[in-house]
Design a protein around this motif. Structure first.
Motif, PDB file in Angstrom:
ATOM      1  N   LYS A  49       3.203   0.914  98.359  1.00  0.00           N
ATOM      2  CA  LYS A  49       4.522   0.701  97.760  1.00  0.00           C
ATOM      3  C   LYS A  49       4.976  -0.735  98.014  1.00  0.00           C
ATOM      4  N   GLY A  50       5.435  -1.414  96.933  1.00  0.00           N
ATOM      5  CA  GLY A  50       5.904  -2.794  97.032  1.00  0.00           C
ATOM      6  C   GLY A  50       4.833  -3.833  96.833  1.00  0.00           C
ATOM      7  N   GLU A  51       3.556  -3.448  96.916  1.00  0.00           N
ATOM      8  CA  GLU A  51       2.474  -4.405  96.705  1.00  0.00           C
ATOM      9  C   GLU A  51       2.300  -4.701  95.215  1.00  0.00           C
ATOM     10  N   ASN A  52       1.793  -5.897  94.920  1.00  0.00           N
ATOM     11  CA  ASN A  52       1.571  -6.283  93.529  1.00  0.00           C
ATOM     12  C   ASN A  52       0.384  -5.540  92.933  1.00  0.00           C
ATOM     13  N   VAL A  53       0.546  -5.169  91.679  1.00  0.00           N
ATOM     14  CA  VAL A  53      -0.553  -4.645  90.877  1.00  0.00           C
ATOM     15  C   VAL A  53      -1.132  -5.826  90.110  1.00  0.00           C
ATOM     16  N   ILE A  54      -2.442  -6.021  90.215  1.00  0.00           N
ATOM     17  CA  ILE A  54      -3.087  -7.226  89.683  1.00  0.00           C
ATOM     18  C   ILE A  54      -3.945  -6.891  88.468  1.00  0.00           C
ATOM     19  N   LYS A  55      -3.703  -7.632  87.378  1.00  0.00           N
ATOM     20  CA  LYS A  55      -4.501  -7.536  86.150  1.00  0.00           C
ATOM     21  C   LYS A  55      -4.568  -8.941  85.548  1.00  0.00           C
ATOM     22  N   TYR A  56      -5.650  -9.312  84.919  1.00  0.00           N
ATOM     23  CA  TYR A  56      -5.884 -10.685  84.457  1.00  0.00           C
ATOM     24  C   TYR A  56      -5.947 -11.662  85.635  1.00  0.00           C
ATOM     25  N   PHE A  58      -3.608 -11.809  87.895  1.00  0.00           N
ATOM     26  CA  PHE A  58      -2.228 -12.143  88.222  1.00  0.00           C
ATOM     27  C   PHE A  58      -1.405 -10.860  88.367  1.00  0.00           C
ATOM     28  N   PRO A  59      -0.278 -10.908  89.081  1.00  0.00           N
ATOM     29  CA  PRO A  59       0.567  -9.724  89.203  1.00  0.00           C
ATOM     30  C   PRO A  59       1.166  -9.308  87.860  1.00  0.00           C
ATOM     31  N   ILE A  60       1.164  -8.013  87.597  1.00  0.00           N
ATOM     32  CA  ILE A  60       1.839  -7.480  86.413  1.00  0.00           C
ATOM     33  C   ILE A  60       3.041  -6.624  86.831  1.00  0.00           C
ATOM     34  N   GLY A  61       3.449  -6.777  88.102  1.00  0.00           N
ATOM     35  CA  GLY A  61       4.552  -6.012  88.655  1.00  0.00           C
ATOM     36  C   GLY A  61       4.175  -5.506  90.036  1.00  0.00           C
ATOM     37  N   HIS A  62       5.012  -4.630  90.580  1.00  0.00           N
ATOM     38  CA  HIS A  62       4.725  -4.088  91.907  1.00  0.00           C
ATOM     39  C   HIS A  62       4.845  -2.570  91.896  1.00  0.00           C
ATOM     40  N   ALA A  63       4.189  -1.957  92.847  1.00  0.00           N
ATOM     41  CA  ALA A  63       4.128  -0.491  92.923  1.00  0.00           C
ATOM     42  C   ALA A  63       5.476   0.072  93.367  1.00  0.00           C
ATOM     43  N   LEU A  64       5.926   1.092  92.668  1.00  0.00           N
ATOM     44  CA  LEU A  64       7.171   1.777  93.021  1.00  0.00           C
ATOM     45  C   LEU A  64       6.964   2.770  94.164  1.00  0.00           C
ATOM     46  N   CYS A  65       5.720   3.155  94.386  1.00  0.00           N
ATOM     47  CA  CYS A  65       5.365   4.101  95.438  1.00  0.00           C
ATOM     48  C   CYS A  65       3.903   3.854  95.800  1.00  0.00           C
ATOM     49  N   ASP A  66       3.408   4.518  96.813  1.00  0.00           N
ATOM     50  CA  ASP A  66       1.991   4.399  97.125  1.00  0.00           C
ATOM     51  C   ASP A  66       1.161   4.927  95.955  1.00  0.00           C
ATOM     52  N   ILE A  67       0.153   4.158  95.559  1.00  0.00           N
ATOM     53  CA  ILE A  67      -0.737   4.551  94.459  1.00  0.00           C
ATOM     54  C   ILE A  67      -2.139   4.726  95.028  1.00  0.00           C
ATOM     55  N   VAL A  73      -1.985   4.414  86.508  1.00  0.00           N
ATOM     56  CA  VAL A  73      -0.961   3.415  86.809  1.00  0.00           C
ATOM     57  C   VAL A  73      -0.169   3.136  85.544  1.00  0.00           C
ATOM     58  N   HIS A  74       1.116   3.488  85.582  1.00  0.00           N
ATOM     59  CA  HIS A  74       1.962   3.266  84.405  1.00  0.00           C
ATOM     60  C   HIS A  74       3.433   3.237  84.830  1.00  0.00           C
ATOM     61  N   THR A  75       4.332   3.560  83.932  1.00  0.00           N
ATOM     62  CA  THR A  75       5.771   3.376  84.160  1.00  0.00           C
ATOM     63  C   THR A  75       6.312   4.215  85.313  1.00  0.00           C
ATOM     64  N   HIS A  76       5.633   5.301  85.689  1.00  0.00           N
ATOM     65  CA  HIS A  76       6.112   6.171  86.761  1.00  0.00           C
ATOM     66  C   HIS A  76       5.871   5.585  88.151  1.00  0.00           C
ATOM     67  N   ASN A  77       4.969   4.605  88.234  1.00  0.00           N
ATOM     68  CA  ASN A  77       4.670   4.054  89.560  1.00  0.00           C
ATOM     69  C   ASN A  77       4.518   2.526  89.577  1.00  0.00           C
ATOM     70  N   LEU A  78       4.899   1.866  88.498  1.00  0.00           N
ATOM     71  CA  LEU A  78       4.784   0.412  88.388  1.00  0.00           C
ATOM     72  C   LEU A  78       6.026  -0.158  87.717  1.00  0.00           C
ATOM     73  N   THR A  79       6.570  -1.244  88.250  1.00  0.00           N
ATOM     74  CA  THR A  79       7.726  -1.895  87.637  1.00  0.00           C
ATOM     75  C   THR A  79       7.549  -3.411  87.677  1.00  0.00           C
ATOM     76  N   THR A  80       8.350  -4.098  86.918  1.00  0.00           N
ATOM     77  CA  THR A  80       8.228  -5.541  86.718  1.00  0.00           C
ATOM     78  C   THR A  80       8.630  -6.362  87.944  1.00  0.00           C
ATOM     79  N   ASN A  81       8.127  -7.588  87.994  1.00  0.00           N
ATOM     80  CA  ASN A  81       8.571  -8.583  88.978  1.00  0.00           C
ATOM     81  C   ASN A  81       9.536  -9.598  88.365  1.00  0.00           C
TER      82      ASN A  81
END
Length: 490
Positions: A49-56, A58-67, A73-81
């Motif tokens: 939770k809180g760590e960046n999700v990386i694609k390309y 680069f970060p595409i947002g951070h985790a809303l909860c532990d994944i 990985v989608h809108t239920h557990n990932l949000t924008t930076n």
């Protein structure tokens, strides 16, 4: 067995599902924890939770909860930076020295020194009140088309009156730019007579315009505006029916880029392919234009590093922050994107969408930054102020003077601009389903075809279209304009 997972960068902690994944199956040593539709994302490792999700890479947002590894990985557990306007610093100097090329296309030399790839006659209403009159004149004038004249087209819009300030200025900019576009050999500006954006206002903005190309008709001053309008079109058709195409160096070609109805494949196929082509075009001195500023949010620093110099860097900073401030001034989040269709196609955050969007610019040096509807004059990659909305941004690109637009799509769209709009699919499924909309299939990259080979094939297609080959939007006569609305209506 070929993997069903596509990892873009070695640093990524998510991958794209190339085909639908079933709960319990094992891919690349990863147990899939739930059904995942293609082309959505799967976690390649545990993400806290809180760590960046990386694609390309680069970060595409951070985790809303532990994944968990293997989880969807989608809108239920990932949000924008993405946040509001930021301060940026840097010291940039990049070399841009295009080479000379013997590549040519067959186009039309205009009297003012510009080049057109179509020989069309456009009817441009100054106000929505005369839209239907413009449509009647368009219909009645079809019988005059002959020889080198490609067609007569009216471009309706609901504006031109009861506008104020910058909102009215946007309308004036767009109508003036359309009237001077080199793909049109003749223009009929159709006015009611009492509107804010009247003929005298437009003439003042046009400055020293070509009086042989641009004709005006004020309906309130005419006894029979239909008859008078069709007579003007008839004369323009007669004048230009014998125009000839000549060989023109590719460096004089201007190409715009747009994506709409994107999916998670767009950034790795269609947009990536456009990036390869863009680098090829700018290398020989072509002018290319990338817009959709909100779809640069979260990826802007990649573009900043490619600034020609510090002046261009500062213009890019102003471009990004001014558009963020536009959002904030209306009480909107800077990250209120992607669209429902994007979400369905596997794009979760605006950060992710932006990283995919800017792939269309390849690795080219950013040589200029343009205001709304401003003409592009500098070779290299230009960034244009404008929103992501498809019709507004394709109109904006047209007004920047591009001869054609490369429009990538993963979900499919029939939209066309006044200039040839080359639809490029991100996947073979939508290409095979909507061949009546789509001109080129970049989904072949997913089947293992070489990106350099496809880039040369697409470049050849671009040159053929510049020389007269019709795009699907032209064949279907799908052409629209829309003006960026930002102000009070009286």
């Amino acid at each position: 067995m070929k993997s069903k997972l596509y990892k873009i960068s070695p640093n990524d902690n998510v991958a794209i599902a190339l085909t639908d994944l079933i709960k319990g199956e094992i891919q690349d040593g990863i147990t899939v924890l739930s059904d995942i539709k293609s082309p959505h994302k799967i976690a390649l490792e545990d993400i806290r939770k809180g760590e960046n999700v990386i694609k390309y890479g680069f970060p595409i947002g951070h985790a809303l909860c532990d994944i968990k590894k293997g989880e969807w990985v989608h809108t239920h557990n990932l949000t924008t930076n993405i946040t509001s306007a930021l301060s940026y610093s840097g010291d940039y100097k990049n070399d841009y020295t295009p080479s000379k090329s013997n590549i040519t296309f067959e186009g039309y030399e205009r009297i003012n020194g510009e080049v057109g790839i179509r020989n069309e006659i456009w009817i441009i209403p100054t106000v929505g009140c005369v839209n239907k009159i413009a449509s009647v004149i368009e219909r009645e004038s079809q019988k005059f088309i002959s020889g080198s004249v490609d067609g007569v087209f009216a471009y309706s819009h609901p504006y031109g009156c009861s506008q104020t300030g910058d909102d009215q200025e946007n309308t004036i900019k767009v109508l003036s730019a359309l009237a001077q576009h080199p793909n049109a050999c003749g223009i009929l500006v159709l006015s009611l007579g009492c509107e804010n954006v009247n003929v005298s206002v437009l003439k003042e903005h046009l400055g020293n315009y070509d009086k042989e190309k641009i004709k005006f008709l004020i309906c309130q001053e005419s006894d029979d505006e239909i008859k008078e309008g069709t007579e003007i079109i008839k004369k323009l058709c007669e004048i230009h029916k014998d125009d000839k195409r000549t060989s023109i160096n590719v460096s004089r070609l201007k190409v715009g880029y747009k994506c709409g109805g994107s999916d998670a494949f767009s950034g790795i196929t269609a947009n990536r392919l456009c990036g390869e082509v863009n680098d090829m075009l700018t290398a020989v001195g072509c002018t290319t234009v990338l817009t959709e500023v909100p779809e640069m949010f979260g990826a802007e620093q990649i573009l900043f590093k490619r600034s020609l110099n510090n002046d261009i860097f500062q213009k890019q900073v102003n471009l990004i922050n001014s558009f963020k401030n536009y959002f904030v001034s209306h009480g909107e989040s800077c990250a209120d994107n992607p669209s429902p269709g994007n979400h369905e196609g596997g794009i979760t955050t605006l950060d992710e969408k932006s990283l995919g969007c800017i792939q269309k610019g390849g690795k080219s040096i950013v040589t200029d930054v343009l205001t709304y509807a401003q003409k592009a004059t500098e070779p290299g990659l230009n960034l244009l102020y404008g929103p992501g909305n498809d019709i507004v941004s394709t109109t904006d690109l047209t007004c920047s003077g591009v001869h054609m637009i490369l429009f990538t799509t993963g979900r499919g769209t029939s939209l066309g601009a006044p200039v040839p709009t080359v639809k490029i699919s991100s996947n073979s499924k939508i290409y095979n389903k909507k061949k009546n909309w789509i001109d080129f299939n970049a989904g072949r990259l997913l089947d293992g075809e070489d990106v350099k080979f496809l880039a040369y094939e697409l470049q050849s297609k671009i040159l053929s279209i510049a020389s007269g080959e019709k795009t699907r939007n032209e064949i279907n006569n799908y052409r629209d304009i829309s003006i960026f609305k930002n102000g009070v209506t009286l």
